[in-house]
Scaffold this active site. Structure first.
Site, PDB file in Angstrom:
ATOM      1  N   ASN A   7       0.878  -1.172   0.000  1.00  8.79           N
ATOM      2  CA  ASN A   7       0.000   0.000   0.000  1.00  8.79           C
ATOM      3  C   ASN A   7       0.914   1.220   0.000  1.00  8.79           C
ATOM      4  OD1 ASN A   7      -1.760   2.062   0.505  1.00  8.79           O
ATOM      5  ND2 ASN A   7      -2.741   1.107   2.262  1.00  8.79           N
ATOM      6  N   ARG A  90      -2.428  -2.068  -3.566  1.00  8.96           N
ATOM      7  CA  ARG A  90      -3.637  -1.298  -3.329  1.00  8.96           C
ATOM      8  C   ARG A  90      -3.596  -0.080  -4.244  1.00  8.96           C
ATOM      9  NH1 ARG A  90      -5.047   3.239   0.969  1.00  8.96           N
ATOM     10  NH2 ARG A  90      -7.255   3.360   0.506  1.00  8.96           N
ATOM     11  N   HIS A 179     -12.845   2.902  -0.191  1.00  6.38           N
ATOM     12  CA  HIS A 179     -12.858   1.805   0.805  1.00  6.38           C
ATOM     13  C   HIS A 179     -13.566   0.565   0.250  1.00  6.38           C
ATOM     14  CE1 HIS A 179     -12.963   5.179   4.069  1.00  6.38           C
ATOM     15  NE2 HIS A 179     -11.712   4.748   3.934  1.00  6.38           N
TER      16      HIS A 179
END
Ligand code: ADP
Length: 398
Positions: A7, A90, A179
């Site tokens: 990430n 991500r 999200h």
């Protein structure tokens, strides 16, 4: 297969190495202050956390140190890079181009770069992470898992704004939502816990963390979500205002003599519960302590936050013409019993029979918060975005 989950932010990079079959975390850590000086935090499963200063002028050096730590003969968890089967990245914004995770190719990178305008802080950093990994692990497949992808199932009526249509045509101004990896993971888990088919459930997921969003998931698909073109819209957040009357922007600009950048800075960094509490804190632990010590503004901040979440739940119950299950997740949702109790205090009319005793003091564990027979069931379901990314990555490269 071991999957390295990355990430990557503009000056930081979080990582986890996960055995994607057993779903065991082998090691995790964080590179911080990339481009400034550089610090690596590394923790193998069951081992001590180590922190060390390492020069990280770019993300390539950061990834290099991550690989060195993972393959270190003493504290590493794999013998060589060959034991890392794939990397899952991500990715924040996939625009309308990505409605699911993808194996990263040159074409994919180009398409992600075309979404840079929509997430100028995040997407370029995500791509830098991909390129740094490609340099050091040229033969390892990479997968991109997008925060926006899960919400691509929203119908037009949910994603279009009441703005001139040409802004959608020319600039793709619309609701995207964020999200998504967490909302997907938690809604699936809620179905499992309830023992009901995912495809038959109406679930509202409240991902309440530093950034917060609420999503309506109907029959396994996101049908509406509170964040919009950017993560600024929706519920009140740590430092972000969430939805406000857009005319406030001009009003504040004139009163405070700010340009558009100045106003955006206020809405992103100085608002939310931080702003409401008079600049006390954006962290709900600090706000709870202050509220318990009698600080009025801290209590107002907590109550405005909870009320704004409850209103989205009401809206999404209407959007789905009902709701079977509500799930709280992320830092606040998993840990803050006051917020959960406040939110649920507005939901009796829906058929939520809240169990205060179970809720009180509950932190970080999966648990039902409603009494047996409650028409709508409420759960705490810890999110795990890294595991979700590892699962997607395994599924795509297998
Ligand atoms: P993000 O991933 O968006 O950075 P998290 O989901 O980790 O955020 O949530 C962080 C927030 O969770 C913190 O700012 C804090 O407000 C809240 N939080 C964490 N632990 C607790 C706790 N024990 N009690 C109340 N709030 C907590």
């Amino acid at each position: 297969m071991n999957v390295l989950v990355i990430n990557c932010g503009s000056s930081s990079l979080k990582f986890q190495l996960i055995n994607a079959e057993s779903e065991e975390v082998l090691a995790k850590g964080l590179c911080e202050r990339i481009g400034i000086d550089g610090r690596l935090t590394y923790q193998p499963e069951g081992g001590e956390k180590e922190k060390s200063d390492k020069p990280m002028p770019t993300h390539t050096e950061a990834i290099q140190y991550v690989i060195e730590a993972l393959t270190n003969p003493e504290t590493g968890v794999v013998k060589s890079l060959d034991e890392i089967g794939a990397v899952g990245h991500r990715m924040v914004h996939g625009g309308e181009k990505f409605s699911s995770s993808v194996v990263i190719t040159d074409e994919v990178k180009k398409a992600v770069a075309e979404c840079n305008d929509l997430a100028p802080l995040h997407n370029p950093a995500n791509l830098i992470g991909v390129e740094a990994c490609e340099k050091l692990m040229p033969n390892t497949p990479m997968v991109g898992v997008f925060d926006t992808a899960f919400h691509q199932t929203m119908p037009e009526k949910a994603y279009m704004y009441g703005l001139p249509y040409e802004y959608y045509e020319k600039y793709k101004v619309r609701r995207y939502g964020f999200h998504g990896t967490s909302h997907s993971f938690v809604s699936k888990r809620a179905a499992e816990v309830m023992g009901r088919p995912y495809e038959d459930l109406k679930t509202i997921v409240c991902h309440l963390g530093n950034g917060s969003s609420v999503t309506a998931v109907m029959n396994g698909k996101s049908v509406d979500t509170s964040m919009g073109l950017t993560p600024l819209e929706g519920v009140v957040m740590g430092t972000r205002s969430g939805s406000i009357d857009p005319a406030i922007m001009e009003f504040i600009a004139q009163k405070e003599n700010l340009d558009i950048e100045g106003v955006m800075n206020v809405l992103n960094k100085k608002s939310g519960v931080y702003g409401l509490s008079g600049g006390l804190s954006s962290d709900f632990r600090d706000l709870t302590d202050a509220m318990n010590a009698g600080d009025k503004k801290a209590k107002i901040a907590m109550d405005v936050f909870s009320y704004s979440v409850a209103k989205y739940i009401g809206a999404y119950a209407a959007a789905m013409n009902g709701v079977d299950c509500i799930a709280f997740t992320a830092g606040i949702g998993e840990n803050d019993d006051y917020v959960r109790e406040q939110v649920c205090s507005y939901l009796g009319y829906l058929g939520v029979d809240f169990d205060k005793e179970v809720n009180d003091g509950l932190r970080g564990t999966e648990k039902e918060l409603t009494k047996p027979g409650s028409k709508v069931r409420v759960f705490v379901i810890p999110t795990n975005e890294e595991l979700a990314i590892a699962r997607e990555t395994l599924a795509l490269v297998k």
